[in-house]
Design a protein around this motif. Structure first.
Motif, PDB file in Angstrom:
ATOM      1  N   LYS A 150      32.213  29.376  44.652  1.00  0.00           N
ATOM      2  CA  LYS A 150      31.410  28.712  45.672  1.00  0.00           C
ATOM      3  C   LYS A 150      30.313  29.627  46.231  1.00  0.00           C
ATOM      4  CE  LYS A 150      34.884  25.346  47.231  1.00  0.00           C
ATOM      5  NZ  LYS A 150      34.114  24.097  47.266  1.00  0.00           N
ATOM      6  N   TRP A 151      30.642  30.904  46.430  1.00  0.00           N
ATOM      7  CA  TRP A 151      29.690  31.834  47.043  1.00  0.00           C
ATOM      8  C   TRP A 151      28.875  32.627  46.025  1.00  0.00           C
ATOM      9  CZ3 TRP A 151      27.767  32.250  51.749  1.00  0.00           C
ATOM     10  CH2 TRP A 151      28.447  31.675  52.808  1.00  0.00           C
ATOM     11  N   GLY A 152      29.463  32.878  44.837  1.00  0.00           N
ATOM     12  CA  GLY A 152      28.813  33.723  43.840  1.00  0.00           C
ATOM     13  C   GLY A 152      29.182  35.180  44.039  1.00  0.00           C
ATOM     14  N   LYS A 153      29.156  35.957  42.965  1.00  0.00           N
ATOM     15  CA  LYS A 153      29.588  37.356  43.007  1.00  0.00           C
ATOM     16  C   LYS A 153      28.687  38.233  43.880  1.00  0.00           C
ATOM     17  CE  LYS A 153      31.929  37.353  38.534  1.00  0.00           C
ATOM     18  NZ  LYS A 153      32.031  37.956  37.188  1.00  0.00           N
ATOM     19  N   GLY A 195      39.974  24.092  56.054  1.00  0.00           N
ATOM     20  CA  GLY A 195      40.845  23.318  56.934  1.00  0.00           C
ATOM     21  C   GLY A 195      40.051  22.296  57.706  1.00  0.00           C
ATOM     22  N   ASP A 196      40.748  21.508  58.566  1.00  0.00           N
ATOM     23  CA  ASP A 196      40.055  20.522  59.398  1.00  0.00           C
ATOM     24  C   ASP A 196      39.182  21.214  60.436  1.00  0.00           C
ATOM     25  OD1 ASP A 196      41.297  18.437  58.055  1.00  0.00           O
ATOM     26  OD2 ASP A 196      43.026  18.449  59.402  1.00  0.00           O
ATOM     27  N   GLY A 197      39.615  22.405  60.842  1.00  0.00           N
ATOM     28  CA  GLY A 197      38.840  23.205  61.778  1.00  0.00           C
ATOM     29  C   GLY A 197      38.574  24.559  61.166  1.00  0.00           C
ATOM     30  N   LEU A 240      26.051  25.145  58.540  1.00  0.00           N
ATOM     31  CA  LEU A 240      27.085  24.181  58.940  1.00  0.00           C
ATOM     32  C   LEU A 240      28.410  24.886  59.179  1.00  0.00           C
ATOM     33  CD1 LEU A 240      27.883  21.188  59.339  1.00  0.00           C
ATOM     34  CD2 LEU A 240      28.526  21.149  56.921  1.00  0.00           C
ATOM     35  N   CYS A 241      28.941  24.733  60.392  1.00  0.00           N
ATOM     36  CA  CYS A 241      30.260  25.291  60.691  1.00  0.00           C
ATOM     37  C   CYS A 241      31.320  24.526  59.911  1.00  0.00           C
ATOM     38  CB  CYS A 241      30.552  25.170  62.181  1.00  0.00           C
ATOM     39  SG  CYS A 241      29.400  26.087  63.230  1.00  0.00           S
ATOM     40  N   ASN A 242      32.344  25.224  59.452  1.00  0.00           N
ATOM     41  CA  ASN A 242      33.465  24.604  58.754  1.00  0.00           C
ATOM     42  C   ASN A 242      33.011  23.828  57.522  1.00  0.00           C
ATOM     43  OD1 ASN A 242      36.253  24.231  58.566  1.00  0.00           O
ATOM     44  ND2 ASN A 242      36.134  22.206  59.490  1.00  0.00           N
ATOM     45  N   SER A 243      32.123  24.429  56.747  1.00  0.00           N
ATOM     46  CA  SER A 243      31.542  23.791  55.575  1.00  0.00           C
ATOM     47  C   SER A 243      32.523  23.771  54.405  1.00  0.00           C
ATOM     48  CB  SER A 243      30.275  24.562  55.169  1.00  0.00           C
ATOM     49  OG  SER A 243      29.856  24.225  53.867  1.00  0.00           O
ATOM     50  N   LEU A 244      32.583  22.650  53.688  1.00  0.00           N
ATOM     51  CA  LEU A 244      33.402  22.578  52.474  1.00  0.00           C
ATOM     52  C   LEU A 244      32.683  23.239  51.301  1.00  0.00           C
ATOM     53  CD1 LEU A 244      34.829  18.943  52.637  1.00  0.00           C
ATOM     54  CD2 LEU A 244      36.104  21.078  52.880  1.00  0.00           C
ATOM     55  N   GLU A 270      34.490  29.627  55.054  1.00  0.00           N
ATOM     56  CA  GLU A 270      34.417  30.864  55.839  1.00  0.00           C
ATOM     57  C   GLU A 270      35.046  32.024  55.078  1.00  0.00           C
ATOM     58  OE1 GLU A 270      36.401  28.440  58.239  1.00  0.00           O
ATOM     59  OE2 GLU A 270      34.478  27.431  58.290  1.00  0.00           O
ATOM     60  N   VAL A 271      34.412  33.178  55.188  1.00  0.00           N
ATOM     61  CA  VAL A 271      34.856  34.368  54.450  1.00  0.00           C
ATOM     62  C   VAL A 271      35.361  35.422  55.431  1.00  0.00           C
ATOM     63  CG1 VAL A 271      34.149  36.217  52.864  1.00  0.00           C
ATOM     64  CG2 VAL A 271      33.221  33.901  52.591  1.00  0.00           C
ATOM     65  N   TYR A 272      36.426  36.104  55.023  1.00  0.00           N
ATOM     66  CA  TYR A 272      37.060  37.139  55.844  1.00  0.00           C
ATOM     67  C   TYR A 272      37.165  38.432  55.041  1.00  0.00           C
ATOM     68  CZ  TYR A 272      38.306  33.208  58.776  1.00  0.00           C
ATOM     69  OH  TYR A 272      38.223  32.103  59.578  1.00  0.00           O
TER      70      TYR A 272
END
Length: 253
Positions: free
Chosen positions: A182-185, A198-200, A228-232, A236-238
C-alpha cells in the motif's frame, strides 16, 4: 498575523496522527501517556518507559527545539488534576532518522530530576496517575490480526473537531507485506515499521503515542495518509519498537 501563518505551515508539515471514531478514555486508565509540549501547547503524544525516559516520534522535534512533558493528564485544559510538567534534560533522536520519509522515527527524552530547583531522589515518582509501560524485550513481529489500541489528544476527524480529553480506540495489526504494497518500499520498511487498520485510528496531533498490544507498547505513532484520517488506502504506520532495542539500551542503560 505572521505567528498564525507560521503555526498553520507547521501543522501542515507534521504527519497527520490523532484518534478518530474513538471513545474518551477513563481518566488515568493509561498512566503512561504523556503530552509532549512546546511553550505549554500540546504538539505530540509520548509515553513513559522508565522513571526517567519518555519515548515519542523524532519528527515531533523538527520545528520545536525545546520540549517539556506533562505526565498524569487527562483533560489538557485542566491544571488541577495532579498532572506534573517535567523539563527535558537531554534529547536522543535516532541517528538515522530521515526527515520527510520518517524512517527511524523514534526519539527518547530524558526528563530532568530537578523540579523548582529541588533534586528528587527519583526522576518520576510513580503513582496511580503515572506509571511506565513495558516495551518488547526482544525483536519480533506482532501477529497480523492482533487487536491492539491507540490513544491520544486533539483531532476527532479530518480537519475537524478536536478534544482536550484523552481518546482511545481499538485497531488491528495488518500484514507487513500488505502495508508495504500500500505504501511502497520508499516509505515503508517491513523490518522497522508496522501498520494497523480499524473503524477508528490516528489523525492530527497524536504522533509519538504508543501502539499498545496487551500491556506492552510495541509501536510509536509515526505517519498516515496526509489527506484522510483512518484511510483504508494508506493505513497508519508505526515505528516498530522491537527493532530498536540495542539502540535504546545504549541510551537508557
Amino acid at each position: 498575523s505572521l505567528i498564525v501563518f507560521i503555526m498553520i505551515v507547521i501543522s501542515l508539515l507534521l504527519p497527520m496522527t490523532c484518534i478518530v471514531n474513538g471513545r474518551e478514555a477513563k481518566p488515568h486508565s493509561r498512566p503512561y501517556m504523556v503530552s509532549v509540549q512546546s511553550k505549554k501547547s500540546h504538539i505530540c503524544s509520548g509515553f513513559l518507559i522508565s522513571d526517567r525516559f519518555v519515548m515519542t516520534a523524532a519528527h515531533c522535534r523538527e520545528n520545536f527545539q525545546v520540549l517539556t512533558v506533562v505526565l498524569g493528564a487527562h483533560d489538557l485544559q485542566k491544571n488541577n488534576e495532579n498532572s506534573v510538567r517535567f523539563t527535558v534534560e537531554s534529547y536522543h533522536q535516532h541517528p538515522d532518522y530521515t526527515m520527510g520519509y520518517y524512517h527511524n522515527n523514534i526519539l527518547l527524552l530524558k526528563v530532568t530530576n530537578y523540579i523548582f530547583g529541588l533534586q528528587l531522589e527519583k526522576y518520576v515518582q510513580l503513582n496511580n496517575n503515572f506509571k511506565w509501560i513495558s516495551i518488547p524485550a526482544e525483536e519480533g513481529n506482532i501477529e497480523a490480526g492482533s487487536v491492539c489500541s491507540v490513544a491520544g489528544w486533539r483531532s476527532l476527524e479530518t480537519n475537524g473537531r478536536s478534544s482536550c480529553h484523552l481518546m482511545e480506540t481499538n485497531v488491528k495489526v495488518m500484514n507487513n507485506m500488505e502495508c508495504e504494497r500500500k505504501w511502497g518500499k520508499k516509505y515503508f520498511s517491513t523490518s522497522q515499521m508496522m501498520c494497523v487498520h480499524g473503524d477508528g485510528g490516528s489523525c492530527d496531533g497524536d504522533s509519538g503515542g504508543p501502539l499498545v498490544c496487551g500491556d506492552t507498547a510495541v509501536g510509536v505513532t509515526s505517519f498516515g495518509d496526509p489527506d484522510l484520517c483512518n484511510s483504508l488506502k494508506l493505513p497508519e504506520v508505526y515505528t516498530k519498537i522491537s527493532a530498536y532495542i540495542l539502540w535504546m539500551k545504549n541510551i537508557t542503560g
